[in-house]
Structure formats: structure tokens, C-alpha cells
Design a protein around this motif. Sequence first.
Motif, PDB file in Angstrom:
ATOM      1  N   LEU A 366       0.833  -1.209   0.000  1.00 23.84           N
ATOM      2  CA  LEU A 366       0.000   0.000   0.000  1.00 23.84           C
ATOM      3  C   LEU A 366       0.865   1.256   0.000  1.00 23.84           C
ATOM      4  CD1 LEU A 366      -2.842  -1.044   2.466  1.00 23.84           C
ATOM      5  CD2 LEU A 366      -2.983  -0.817  -0.015  1.00 23.84           C
ATOM      6  N   LYS A 367       2.025   1.211   0.698  1.00 26.03           N
ATOM      7  CA  LYS A 367       2.919   2.366   0.688  1.00 26.03           C
ATOM      8  C   LYS A 367       3.466   2.603  -0.705  1.00 26.03           C
ATOM      9  CE  LYS A 367       4.402   1.882   5.502  1.00 26.03           C
ATOM     10  NZ  LYS A 367       5.553   1.566   6.403  1.00 26.03           N
ATOM     11  N   GLU A 368       3.892   1.523  -1.378  1.00 25.80           N
ATOM     12  CA  GLU A 368       4.401   1.666  -2.743  1.00 25.80           C
ATOM     13  C   GLU A 368       3.294   2.138  -3.684  1.00 25.80           C
ATOM     14  OE1 GLU A 368       6.109  -2.003  -3.946  1.00 25.80           O
ATOM     15  OE2 GLU A 368       7.630  -2.043  -2.364  1.00 25.80           O
ATOM     16  N   LYS A 372       2.758   5.357  -6.415  1.00 23.62           N
ATOM     17  CA  LYS A 372       2.549   5.133  -7.853  1.00 23.62           C
ATOM     18  C   LYS A 372       1.245   5.730  -8.359  1.00 23.62           C
ATOM     19  CE  LYS A 372       5.078   0.743  -7.934  1.00 23.62           C
ATOM     20  NZ  LYS A 372       4.958  -0.717  -8.148  1.00 23.62           N
ATOM     21  N   THR A 373       0.231   5.852  -7.502  1.00 28.50           N
ATOM     22  CA  THR A 373      -1.097   6.247  -7.971  1.00 28.50           C
ATOM     23  C   THR A 373      -1.119   7.631  -8.596  1.00 28.50           C
ATOM     24  OG1 THR A 373      -1.561   6.911  -5.694  1.00 28.50           O
ATOM     25  CG2 THR A 373      -2.398   4.770  -6.420  1.00 28.50           C
ATOM     26  N   TYR A 374      -0.217   8.516  -8.139  1.00 30.46           N
ATOM     27  CA  TYR A 374      -0.232   9.881  -8.660  1.00 30.46           C
ATOM     28  C   TYR A 374       0.190   9.950 -10.115  1.00 30.46           C
ATOM     29  CZ  TYR A 374      -0.664  11.198  -3.744  1.00 30.46           C
ATOM     30  OH  TYR A 374      -1.101  11.328  -2.465  1.00 30.46           O
ATOM     31  N   ILE A 375       0.944   8.959 -10.555  1.00 26.22           N
ATOM     32  CA  ILE A 375       1.458   9.008 -11.930  1.00 26.22           C
ATOM     33  C   ILE A 375       0.899   7.884 -12.802  1.00 26.22           C
ATOM     34  CG2 ILE A 375       3.599  10.149 -11.277  1.00 26.22           C
ATOM     35  CD1 ILE A 375       4.982   7.440 -11.309  1.00 26.22           C
ATOM     36  N   SER A 376       0.178   6.926 -12.217  1.00 24.70           N
ATOM     37  CA  SER A 376      -0.280   5.770 -13.002  1.00 24.70           C
ATOM     38  C   SER A 376      -1.488   6.083 -13.864  1.00 24.70           C
ATOM     39  CB  SER A 376      -0.611   4.606 -12.070  1.00 24.70           C
ATOM     40  OG  SER A 376      -1.749   4.924 -11.283  1.00 24.70           O
ATOM     41  N   PHE A 430      -9.634 -11.556   3.710  1.00 29.13           N
ATOM     42  CA  PHE A 430      -8.760 -11.404   2.543  1.00 29.13           C
ATOM     43  C   PHE A 430      -8.893  -9.991   1.980  1.00 29.13           C
ATOM     44  CE2 PHE A 430     -10.057 -15.814   2.880  1.00 29.13           C
ATOM     45  CZ  PHE A 430      -8.858 -16.484   2.775  1.00 29.13           C
ATOM     46  N   LEU A 431      -7.882  -9.601   1.242  1.00 30.27           N
ATOM     47  CA  LEU A 431      -7.883  -8.325   0.535  1.00 30.27           C
ATOM     48  C   LEU A 431      -7.452  -8.568  -0.899  1.00 30.27           C
ATOM     49  CD1 LEU A 431      -7.826  -5.188   0.272  1.00 30.27           C
ATOM     50  CD2 LEU A 431      -5.457  -5.288   1.121  1.00 30.27           C
ATOM     51  N   ILE A 432      -8.207  -8.018  -1.847  1.00 29.85           N
ATOM     52  CA  ILE A 432      -7.838  -8.075  -3.258  1.00 29.85           C
ATOM     53  C   ILE A 432      -7.802  -6.655  -3.788  1.00 29.85           C
ATOM     54  CG2 ILE A 432      -8.479  -8.876  -5.558  1.00 29.85           C
ATOM     55  CD1 ILE A 432      -9.844 -11.258  -4.302  1.00 29.85           C
ATOM     56  N   ILE A 433      -6.721  -6.294  -4.454  1.00 31.76           N
ATOM     57  CA  ILE A 433      -6.586  -4.965  -5.066  1.00 31.76           C
ATOM     58  C   ILE A 433      -6.510  -5.149  -6.575  1.00 31.76           C
ATOM     59  CG2 ILE A 433      -5.181  -2.893  -5.233  1.00 31.76           C
ATOM     60  CD1 ILE A 433      -4.181  -3.422  -2.422  1.00 31.76           C
ATOM     61  N   LEU A 434      -7.363  -4.420  -7.293  1.00 35.66           N
ATOM     62  CA  LEU A 434      -7.408  -4.515  -8.751  1.00 35.66           C
ATOM     63  C   LEU A 434      -6.982  -3.190  -9.359  1.00 35.66           C
ATOM     64  CD1 LEU A 434      -8.246  -5.647 -11.533  1.00 35.66           C
ATOM     65  CD2 LEU A 434     -10.590  -4.923 -11.012  1.00 35.66           C
ATOM     66  N   LYS A 435      -6.052  -3.266 -10.302  1.00 39.17           N
ATOM     67  CA  LYS A 435      -5.654  -2.098 -11.085  1.00 39.17           C
ATOM     68  C   LYS A 435      -6.444  -2.119 -12.386  1.00 39.17           C
ATOM     69  CE  LYS A 435      -1.604  -2.091 -13.008  1.00 39.17           C
ATOM     70  NZ  LYS A 435      -0.123  -2.013 -13.198  1.00 39.17           N
ATOM     71  N   SER A 480     -11.420   8.081  -2.035  1.00 42.95           N
ATOM     72  CA  SER A 480     -10.323   8.733  -1.321  1.00 42.95           C
ATOM     73  C   SER A 480      -9.050   8.561  -2.127  1.00 42.95           C
ATOM     74  CB  SER A 480     -10.162   8.127   0.074  1.00 42.95           C
ATOM     75  OG  SER A 480      -9.035   8.672   0.731  1.00 42.95           O
ATOM     76  N   SER A 481      -8.067   9.440  -1.849  1.00 37.87           N
ATOM     77  CA  SER A 481      -6.748   9.291  -2.472  1.00 37.87           C
ATOM     78  C   SER A 481      -5.755   8.654  -1.506  1.00 37.87           C
ATOM     79  CB  SER A 481      -6.221  10.659  -2.924  1.00 37.87           C
ATOM     80  OG  SER A 481      -6.120  11.542  -1.811  1.00 37.87           O
ATOM     81  N   SER A 482      -6.229   8.328  -0.292  1.00 37.74           N
ATOM     82  CA  SER A 482      -5.373   7.699   0.716  1.00 37.74           C
ATOM     83  C   SER A 482      -5.606   6.195   0.715  1.00 37.74           C
ATOM     84  CB  SER A 482      -5.679   8.282   2.100  1.00 37.74           C
ATOM     85  OG  SER A 482      -5.087   7.500   3.120  1.00 37.74           O
TER      86      SER A 482
END
Length: 772
Positions: A366-368, A372-376, A430-435, A480-482
Motif C-alpha cells: 500500500l505504501k508503494e 505510484k497512484t499519482y502518476i499511473s 482477505f484483501l484483493i486490489i485490482l488495477k 479517497s486518495s489515501s
Amino acid sequence: MELSKTKKTLIFIAGFFYLLTAVFTLVDNKLGIEAGAPIATFMVFLVLMSNLKDLGPHKYSTAFMGIGFLAIDIYYIFRFLNHYVIDLSAYSEVIGIVYLTPSFFFMLNETTFLIYKLRGRRRDLSHLFANCFTVSIIGFVFIYKFFCQKVGTIHNLKELILLLLIFSAFYVIMMCLQTFHMVGNSNVRRGTLVITAAMFIYEIMDIQYIFTQAIGGFPDDYFADLIYMALLIFMSAGVTIQATRKYSFEFTGGAYTTRATRVRLIASVIGVIVVTILFIIGYLSRSEASYIIIVVMSYMIMNYILKADKLGDELLEHEKRQNAMLEEKIDDQTRNLIEANKKLELLSSTDLLTGLYNRWYAGNYLKELQEKTYISGKKYLFFVINLNHFKPVNDTYGHEMGDRVLEELGNRMRELPDEYVSFRMGGDEFLIILKADAELEDLDPIAEHIRELFIKPIQFSSYVFNLSASIGISVYPQDSSSMDELLRYADTAMCFVKHSGEKDSYRFFNSGLTKIISTQAAIDRRLRTAKTDRDFVLFYQPQVDVRKKEIIGAEVFVHFNRGLEDVSPIDIIDAAEKSGFMGKLGEWIVKSSVSQIAEWNKKYGKSISLTINMSPLQLINLQFENMLQETMETYNFRPSMLTLDVTNAVIMGASNSAKIAMIKLHEDGYRLSLNDFGGDDINLSFVQDCGINGIKLSRSLVTTSVKDNRAKQLVKTILALAENLGISVTAVGIENEEQSSNMQGLGVNELQGSFYGKPVVAEEFEKIISAE
């Protein structure tokens, strides 16, 4: 592999002419053998040649065999032409020699074949040739001796050639014997032995034939020709078997042990003694005896050389193994260091049970991701997932089965595309993160796909587990952006689903969920310090029989006392199940409500029954039935007066132990009622098998049936089904006179709802029944 049409035709023609030749020969018809033999032999030659392309490296040795076949056929053709067409007797000696050359070509065949089979095995090859040449030379000496006794010394080139052909035949016999030995018992049915056996017999007959001719005899014999032809057919059949079935196997090697060498030494010494005796008695000349002894001694020297070579190889191999062991130890140490580093990395980032990333790695990820989110320019979806019905799996089948279930779910999540990153946050969470692409608007199909991962049944042998998941979803950057806030928002949405009426669902976060979650947190805090007789109060709602116009029963509901009074009984029960408080709370509800109803029945001369909502955990609690029985006896309350209300979810997900528990309760006289019937899927076989006594129509069906004819028809169908099964029907959620009249018109006479009385505390309910 099936034989080609051409091969089948050639084999058929060869066999036909062979049989025809045999028949004519039996009736003493010289024409039969002399006319049939050339054709049959040529057909066998063609069969042999047709196999060459399928024999791989064996085609060269088979070609030598084919030349031998051709030499025999040339002789048969010459004999036919000489007897019936043209006088060729001037060439008879040359053709006679040609007829005997197959032994030479068979020698080339066997030598080439064995050299190929033993390629790369120089020791075994040397041992093979030492055996063959030694025995062949000794045998040839004795045959030469016998020849000299018959006709004297060699007079011409023909006799020399014949004796050399005898040596070739003797050599082929030895090669055949060696082949039998090296093929081994496990491969006796191979095509190789068909060839070898036929060639062995052929050469034994050929030695007699050649020797007879060498000493001036007349060896021609038509029946012998038939045997020769049969042997040729067998050889071609063996080649065809090898070409068709692709037989490939390694030959066994020679023995070079001390014991084997000693046996050969003893045999050689015995041979020398025998030769010496033959020399002493005058059977062998000095030169002949010396020749044999030299050959035997050479054989022994060769054996000791081979043994020493074997020993040298073993020492070299031992040294290599020692070096390899040292290298392996070094490699092991290196690998251990690498594996230790990998394990440290794995332990620090991966959940070892499921293979997913763990909670610690999720924090780093999540820290990484925050950077990255600001430029992805991408959209990120956070799925927080909590399993439903997992605790009963652990409690009923043990933690080992629970681990297998989690492992299977981990496998499913790992099979998601690369855009998904999955984590196990602990326990059954569980946690799943999707880009995803930023322009993606319709998120429901994605959420439904994640949901389907968990509702698909999990099967291990005869065990089938039907789980589901409560899923909360937050979206970057809309919510949110956080990253931390997004995770917390998704968790909030998951908790809302978890405590709602439909746990098997998903929910996108919105600000309105915060108040709901705070209430649930307050419930959890209250339960941690709650005492049943201080923090809870029971409400009773009347159940009416409109035909008798009287209260026939009461359903009991649990509420908080002094604070959180607006919390629904469903939320209290769900929170109690999750926190482990359900056992104490359920026992208190049963004992308090049974004692209260028993007191009222005695006081007012009533027969009011009691309905208690059953928790799924109570069904698999072995002490629950014992507690019920003790309570019934203590307050003199008949089991038939107590209805245990079971939810539809319990029936649909009933394990075998839960089913057995319901059957036992039914057999003990308790009434079982199925709640919310007609509002969801239902397992009708379980309704019948588990001893259900009554059903409660769902509130939605009660409401829609007022104006919806299809809903009315469904109610009638349920009533007909219930009547056939001997099950009573109650309508709940009756809120007005229109709904009451509709139900009565459809044939439902046991009603419950706010129209007949809301749930009230014991004092208020007593006033109601005392006024009747």
C-alpha cells in the motif's frame, strides 16, 4: 502400429507359395520345391527390404541379412533354370558357393547389430568378441581336424572357402547364443529373439550342409530346403515385428566380478587340461594343441584386462562420486543459503497456507501503491472479504479441514489475472486490489466475479462445503486518495454486508455506512462485558388463530436493556455468534422464555406455545439438546409446545451434523418451523428429511400476494404442498387488515404481525393474555 497394405500382401504371397511348395514336396514333386522356392524366397526378401525405412539404425544390419536372402534366392533361381529352362551346369560350383555365403552375411548382420546395441560400451563389446572368437576358433580347429581325417589336407580354394564359411556359421551360432544371454528373460518375447532363434537353427543346419559338401558329399534335401525357407520366413517376421512395434531395449552387460573371472579361469584351465590330454593321446597335433592353448590363454588375459579395466572404472567412478559429493556439499551449502534467504523473504511477505501475500506485505504494498497512484492514471478497487459459515467448518470438521478450505480459496485467488493482487489479512479475511482502466464505469461485473470465487462449492472426496463471502469495496480515487482510508472504507462496507440480512453479497462504500458501522461497533463492545440477566430483555409477539380468535402462541425476541434498545434481534444474534457469546445468550433465552410461558399458562389456564429463533451454532452444539431437555423437565413444559424457528440459510447450508441434530429434535417431540419460506431458494428434500413441522411465509410474499395474482398462486401451491406433507403454515409480517383478509382468503389462518400485536415486554404481553 498396423502393418501397411504392401507388407500384408508380400507376407501373404510368401506364405502362399511356401504352403504350395510344402504340399508339392510332400507328394515328392521336385518341381514344387524348385519352382516355389525362388518365388517364396524372393517375397520374403521383399518383406525384409520393405521394413528397412522403419528400422532406424538397425537398417544396415538388416540389409546384410537381406543380401544373404538374395544369395539363397539366386541359388534357387539358378537351380530352376538349370533343370527346366537352360543347361547352366558349368556354373554350378560358383552358384553352389553363392548359396553358402548367407552364413558370411549373417555374420555381418549379427556383428553390426550387436556393435550398435553395445555402442559406447567398449568393455561389453570386447567381452562379446572375445567369447565369440575364442569358442569359434576352438570349434573350427576341431572341425578342421575332422575334415582332415575325412579327406586329408585342403586341396583347392573351394575347400578353403567352405571351411571359412563353416567358421562363419560357427561364429554366427556363438553370436546368437550371446544375443540370447544379453537380451535377458524379461525380453524373451521380443522380435529380436524370433530372428536370433531362426538364425541359430539355420546355422546349425548350415554347418552340417557345408561340411557335407566340403568332404565331397551331396547335401541336397528338398525337405531341408523347406526348413530353410521356413527359417527365412521367421527371420523376416522377426524384422517385421521390430519395425512395426518399435521394440527398443538395452542389452545386459557381462559380469566382471572376481567370482565371474574365477569361473572363467577354471573353465579355461579345464579346457587346457582337456587339450593336453588330447595331445598326449595323439588326437591333436602339437601345432593344433598349441593353437588352442594360445587362444585360451589369450582369452584369459583378455578377461583379466577387462576385470582390471572394470576395477579402474570403478575407482575412477568412486573418485568422481567423492568429488561430486564434495561439490554437492558446497552446492548444498550455497543452495541452503539461497533457500534460507528465499524462506526469509517468503515468510516475511507470503502466507504459507494459501500462498497469498500476507498482512505485513500488504502494508508495504500500500505504501508503494500510494507513491505510484499519482502518476499511473489508473483506477484501483479495494475488495475486503470476510468468509461466511467458515467457523462451523473448523468447529465441526477440525482445523485441518478448515486449512484445506482456505488453501483452495487461496488457489482460486492466485489464478486471477495479473491485474489482481491478493492478500490474506488473517483468519478468514482477505484483501484483493485490482488495477483497472480509469475510464471503467461499470464495476458490478467485476464485483460479481470476485463473489463467484467464494460461492463455488469446495469439494474434498465426499465433503462438500458451500461457503460465501461478505465483500466491501472502495474505489480510488472516487472514495479517497489515501490507501489507508480506502482500506478502512472497504472494511466498513464489508462489515455492513456481514451484519445485513444478505451476507453473501457485496457493497460499495458510501458515507452513510459510517453510522451503521459505529452502531455495530457499539454492539460488539456491549457484548464483551454483557451479562444475560442484566443487559438483555425479552419481547413477546402474539401468534393468532383467526378461526378461534385467540392467541395460540408467542414468539420471543431478544433486545438490549438500558441502551441500544433500537438494535434489532437479528443484529444481536449475529454479533453474539461472531463474538462467541451465543451459547450463554441462547441458554438464557430458552430458560427465561420457557419459565415465563409456563407461568402464564398455569396462571391463566392457557395453552400458549412458544417460538424461539434457533442460531446455526446451537444446532451443532452437543449440549444444546441436553439443556432443552432439562429446561422442559424443570418447568413441566411439553416439547410439543416449543417451536424452534430455523432460517432458510440453515437448511440450505445444513451440514450432516446439523441435519442429524434437527432430526433428533423432531424425534424428541419439538416442533421445527422454517422461517422466510418462499422468499429464497429452498431445499425441499431437507424440509421433509429434517422433520420440519411448520413453515412461515416470507414477509415479501405476504405483501406482494395482496395484489399480485402470481404471488397468490404461489401461496396456494405452498399450502397444498404443506397439506400433503402434514405441515402447518403461518403468515408473518401482517401489518394491516387488507393483508390479514388476503391471507385468510387464501386459507392461512395462523397469523402474526403488528396488526395483531407488536413485540412487547413480558408485563405488557401478560396484560394482553389476561384480557382475553
